[in-house]
Design an enzyme around this catalytic site. Structure first.
Site, mmCIF file in Angstrom:
data_model
loop_
_atom_site.group_PDB
_atom_site.id
_atom_site.type_symbol
_atom_site.label_atom_id
_atom_site.label_comp_id
_atom_site.label_asym_id
_atom_site.label_seq_id
_atom_site.Cartn_x
_atom_site.Cartn_y
_atom_site.Cartn_z
ATOM 1 N N SER A 1 0.739 -1.324 0.000
ATOM 2 C CA SER A 1 -0.065 -0.106 -0.009
ATOM 3 C C SER A 1 0.872 1.289 -0.084
ATOM 4 C CB SER A 1 -1.092 0.012 1.362
ATOM 5 O OG SER A 1 -1.764 -0.911 1.084
ATOM 6 N N ARG B 1 1.470 4.328 -3.179
ATOM 7 C CA ARG B 1 1.278 5.722 -2.567
ATOM 8 C C ARG B 1 2.752 6.455 -3.078
ATOM 9 N NH1 ARG B 1 -2.283 2.610 -0.477
ATOM 10 N NH2 ARG B 1 -4.268 3.625 0.115
ATOM 11 N N GLN C 1 -9.023 2.890 -0.677
ATOM 12 C CA GLN C 1 -8.766 3.403 -2.097
ATOM 13 C C GLN C 1 -9.540 4.506 -2.485
ATOM 14 O OE1 GLN C 1 -9.098 -0.555 -4.075
ATOM 15 N NE2 GLN C 1 -7.191 -1.231 -3.127
ATOM 16 N N ASP D 1 -7.606 -7.656 4.571
ATOM 17 C CA ASP D 1 -6.630 -8.300 3.677
ATOM 18 C C ASP D 1 -6.118 -9.660 4.410
ATOM 19 O OD1 ASP D 1 -6.810 -6.729 1.423
ATOM 20 O OD2 ASP D 1 -5.055 -5.280 1.996
ATOM 21 N N LYS E 1 -12.890 -8.578 -3.939
ATOM 22 C CA LYS E 1 -11.524 -8.333 -4.045
ATOM 23 C C LYS E 1 -10.765 -8.954 -5.216
ATOM 24 C CE LYS E 1 -10.596 -6.022 -0.352
ATOM 25 N NZ LYS E 1 -10.252 -4.670 -0.508
ATOM 26 N N ARG F 1 -13.278 -13.864 -2.304
ATOM 27 C CA ARG F 1 -12.579 -14.607 -1.095
ATOM 28 C C ARG F 1 -13.209 -15.447 -0.138
ATOM 29 N NH1 ARG F 1 -7.755 -9.890 -0.521
ATOM 30 N NH2 ARG F 1 -6.539 -10.547 -2.310
ATOM 31 N N ARG G 1 -3.404 -13.762 -2.250
ATOM 32 C CA ARG G 1 -3.649 -14.144 -0.734
ATOM 33 C C ARG G 1 -4.199 -15.422 -0.542
ATOM 34 N NH1 ARG G 1 -1.729 -9.287 1.125
ATOM 35 N NH2 ARG G 1 -2.354 -7.428 0.390
HETATM 36 C C1 S3P Z 1 -5.658 -0.780 0.066
HETATM 37 C C2 S3P Z 1 -6.861 -0.891 0.547
HETATM 38 C C3 S3P Z 1 -7.805 -2.073 0.659
HETATM 39 C C4 S3P Z 1 -7.007 -3.426 0.558
HETATM 40 C C5 S3P Z 1 -6.097 -3.428 -0.458
HETATM 41 C C6 S3P Z 1 -5.054 -2.264 -0.461
HETATM 42 C C7 S3P Z 1 -4.966 0.508 -0.206
HETATM 43 O O1 S3P Z 1 -8.835 -1.921 -0.384
HETATM 44 O O2 S3P Z 1 -7.964 -4.458 0.711
HETATM 45 O O3 S3P Z 1 -5.429 -4.535 -0.665
HETATM 46 O O4 S3P Z 1 -3.755 0.300 -0.401
HETATM 47 O O5 S3P Z 1 -5.521 1.409 0.058
HETATM 48 P P1 S3P Z 1 -10.221 -1.459 -0.188
HETATM 49 O O6 S3P Z 1 -9.897 0.091 -0.293
HETATM 50 O O7 S3P Z 1 -11.085 -1.814 -1.666
HETATM 51 O O8 S3P Z 1 -10.862 -1.504 0.940
#
Ligand code: S3P
Length: 434
Positions: free
Chosen positions: A29, A33, A172, A320, A347, A351, A393
């Site tokens: 993550s 960014r 996200q 996750d 996802k 899942r 995963r």
């Molecule tokens: C993430 C947010 C999550 C997560 C993904 C990574 C991120 O998703 O499940 O693996 O880096 O902001 P969502 O924003 O859809 O919950």
């Protein structure tokens, strides 16, 4: 996974114990960014311990196609940003399997000049994109989807700030709105009922933007410019999760992680493992660009893990980690009950369905709900053929379940681990005593 890609199988044998120390590749993550904001910023950023996964390579490739200069060496990734203005690419921007890339990039590009098309693989093309189109459109963006899905076509427009409450907990979506808000006119506010991972807020600050936060909202004034940074990416807690859960299964285990990301919005698994009876030690906490990094030690309880219920805000914060928690649930004494986790169905795979299917393949009893699972405890599993369903995963979660099963397990589609964690199987072999 594309239909032309070959599935690989990996055999995972049962283990006697989990022992050792690990330093994990950079958080997925945070790496996304850093890649995206480094691409937009002015100047050359340098990132060490950048995620080695294919997902973050997609983010890098996209900013490269948009005019940033990316240099990849064994020690670091350098990103020379475009200084605020991306160059529209005549080719579609390929986000691969990465929902984070597609959704966050949509926010970054909606206020830019020109047209951009974002595409992804078959799994990403099935995932919901209306959740980013809607708020961005409310800011004035022009975005086309196909029945709510990718390809995402963006015709850049000047945007106006807005006050947005996210309908589903999603970092996200929050990030897409903040990244658009950074370039919009006025102050954009995002409110969320459950505080999701806050890497975007911390990364925006690291790159020099002012971001205000309250307990339930984040706000950003538009028109701020980003400046390049040098950063070491903390080890990925969601990758550590597989090893933490593996170690929690063996009474004699001892596993230490150095340089692990300990951001409180990501470390809820440590609370869950503690509630299950595992011993977790944390030391050497440091702040790196707002991200907490530390050393973590895990030891299993002598008499086995208990059991628990995960619901409400916890389900969102552990989203996750739920596949691996479910995969070890049969080995707990009282089982694990998961609710309020409907997001798991959208996802990289469904899942909930895939966890249930693979647990059953290993001989476990499990009940599936629209928003979760009930996995009774005290069960013995047997080695089986696991269908990873192209989902990293799932491949890794069932490799962990395999460690305590009777007989060998075949992970079909094991290559998908490389989406987030290409080193996974090698590191598992290193710490698993057979
Ligand atoms: C993430 C947010 C999550 C997560 C993904 C990574 C991120 O998703 O499940 O693996 O880096 O902001 P969502 O924003 O859809 O919950």
């Amino acid at each position: 996974m594309s239909s032309t890609e070959v599935q690989t199988e990996r055999i995972v044998a049962p283990a006697r114990n989990i022992l050792g120390s690990l330093r994990l590749p950079g958080d997925k993550s945070i790496s996304h960014r850093y890649a995206l904001l480094g691409g937009l910023a002015a100047g050359k950023s340098r990132f060490t311990n950048f995620s080695s996964g294919a997902d973050c390579a997609s983010s890098l490739a996209c900013v490269e196609a948009l005019g940033a200069k990316v240099t990849r060496t064994a020690e670091a990734i350098e990103v020379e940003g475009v200084g605020g203005v991306f160059t529209p690419s005549s080719n579609p921007l390929d986000c691969g399997n990465s929902g984070s890339t597609m959704r966050m990039l949509a926010g970054l590009l909606a206020p830019q000049q020109g047209s951009f098309t974002l595409i992804g693989d078959a799994s990403l093309t099935r995932r919901p994109m209306e959740r980013v189109r809607k708020p961005l459109s409310q800011m004035g963006a022009e975005i086309e989807l196909t029945e709510g899905h990718a390809p995402v076509t963006i015709h850049g427009k000047a945007l106006k700030a807005m006050d947005y409450t996210t309908p589903v907990p999603s970092a996200q979506v929050k990030s897409a709105v903040l990244f658009a808000g950074l370039q919009a006119e006025g102050t954009t506010i995002v409110r969320e009922a459950v505080r999701t991972r806050d890497h975007s807020e911390l990364a925006l600050r690291a790159f020099g933007a002012q971001v205000e936060r309250t307990l339930e909202s984040v706000s950003i004034v538009g028109g701020q410019k980003l400046q390049a940074i040098e950063a070491a990416v903390p080890g990925d807690m969601s990758s550590a999760a597989f090893f933490l859960c593996a170690a929690a299964l063996f009474p004699q285990s001892n596993l230490i992680f150095d340089g692990l990301g300990m951001n409180p919005t990501r470390a809820t698994l440590l609370d869950v493992l503690t509630a299950l009876g595992a011993h977790i030690g944390v030391l050497n906490l440091e702040d790196k660009h707002g991200e907490l990094v530390g050393t973590v030690q895990v030891n299993a309880p002598a008499d086995g893990l208990t059991g628990t219920t995960i619901s409400g805000a916890l389900a969102a914060q552990l989203i996750d980690e739920l596949p691996v928690i479910s995969a070890i649930a049969p080995y707990t004494k009282n089982g694990i009950r998961i609710r309020d986790a409907k997001e798991l169905r959208v996802k990289e795979s469904d899942r909930i369905a895939l966890v249930a299917k693979n647990l059953r393949a290993m001989g476990a009893e499990v009940e599936e709900f629209e928003d979760g699972l009930d996995v009774p405890g005290g069960q013995k599993l047997r080695g089986a053929v696991i269908d990873a369903g192209g989902d990293h995963r799932i491949a890794m979660a069932f490799s962990v379940a395999a460690l305590r099963a009777e007989g060998e397990t075949v992970i079909r589609g094991a290559e998908s681990a490389a989406i987030s964690f290409p080193e996974f199987f090698d590191l598992l072999d290193r710490v698993a005593e057979r």
